[in-house]
Design a protein around this motif. Structure first.
Motif: not given
Length: 343
Positions: A219, A223, A226, A296-297
């Motif tokens: 990521s 998140l 996590e 992600a992110g």
């Protein structure tokens, strides 16, 4: 009668021959092939044993007599013969008609030299394409695939994060106004994870494991929830198999330098953008595509770091090849816009 002319039966095909994956779009059919850009070679005979998915499945498991080769590195063909062989096999898989050579449009990084561009054309021609093979720049193809107003007097910022490189371009009136490219992408993220596990956890892991870690635990931004996962490898000190518990926070920290390189490339491009176009970019936001855009992110991180809203489509891996496929209807315009010295 059209059937009496073999050339009239040739197909128009767009190819994105990337560092990590090769995608092929056939006019009238859409996306027909998505395979790893990888070749397995027998060291004793020099013969190609497998290409694409079949070759990738051998990664980390090959006997001494086999080696895996990635004929494209950092967006450049580094093994022409193997690239040609792989290209030919891929074309044979998607072409159902033996009549006429296909017309090909090949996606290339925008900052390649004339010689490097010529290598892509030659590989396509030797693989069986009709001459001349045309090329389209990756960021332009991405903008077309995203449906952006390419030919209007307004700027759009496009970021393509591929397997070997990240390309950033400000596009207006159908052309690239300013651009930047860095050698960071999915492959380098994998390498960073391998190095990070060895340094921090004293654990040797392979490329396949690193890729799984990147996909499931990687990521670029905190998140909502996590995750903790177990990763298997070989203990550096003892040489024995061992499992290591890791968190998404730890993997995010390992990947941070790589993510920062992408953000720096975007900022440098913005710094070179004319003020009028910079205003357009602020209004229109930036569009991020490529397989590594799935980290992600990443959207949130880039928006936070640049102050410009980032957008990632539902299928970022397909934007470039879809744009190239749409361009098959307008090959004349592409030919007219190609840099001189490539023929």
């Amino acid at each position: 009668m059209a059937g009496g002319n073999p050339l009239s039966m040739s197909r128009a095909i767009a190819v994105d021959l990337g560092t990590a994956n090769t995608l092929i779009f056939v006019k009238g059919q859409g996306l027909v092939l998505n395979e790893p850009t990888m070749v397995a070679v027998d060291n004793r005979s020099g013969l190609v044993v497998a290409v694409g998915h079949e070759a990738k499945r051998m990664r980390g498991r090959t006997p001494k007599n086999l080696r895996l080769v990635r004929p494209v590195k950092d967006g450049v063909i580094v093994d022409f013969d193997l690239c040609e062989h792989m290209f030919k096999q891929f074309l044979q898989r998607v072409l159902t008609s033996r009549w006429g050579k296909p017309t090909l449009l090949v996606v290339v990084p925008s900052e390649l030299t004339g010689i490097e561009r010529r290598a892509f054309k030659d590989a396509a021609e030797f693989a069986g394409a009709r001459r001349p093979v045309e090329v389209i720049e990756k960021t332009i193809a991405a903008a077309i695939g995203l449906g952006l107003p390419l030919y209007e007097p307004s700027a759009n910022l496009v970021v393509v994060i591929g397997g070997g490189t990240t390309e950033v371009a400000v596009i207006s009136l159908g052309g690239i106004v300013t651009e930047n490219s860095v050698r960071i992408g999915g492959d380098e993220f994998n390498n960073i994870i391998v190095a990070g596990f060895k340094r921090i956890f004293k654990l040797d892991i392979g490329e396949n494991t690193a890729e799984e870690v990147k996909i499931h635990l990687g990521s670029a931004w905190p998140l909502t929830e996590e995750i903790v996962g177990d990763v298997g490898g070989r203990d550096v000190a003892t040489g024995l198999p061992r499992t290591q518990e890791v968190t998404t926070e730890q993997i995010r920290e390992i990947l941070d330098d790589g993510v920062n390189k992408i953000i720096d490339a975007i900022k440098k491009t913005l710094e070179r953008t004319p003020p009028e176009l910079a205003s357009d970019v602020i209004s229109n936001g930036m569009h991020i595509v490529g397989g590594s855009a799935l980290l992600a992110g990443l959207q949130e991180r880039i928006t936070h770091e640049t102050g410009i809203q980032a957008f990632i489509p539902a299928e970022p891996l397909l934007s470039v090849i879809v744009g190239a496929g749409y361009s098959l209807d307008n090959l004349g315009a592409i030919k007219g816009s190609s840099p001189q010295g490539e023929e």
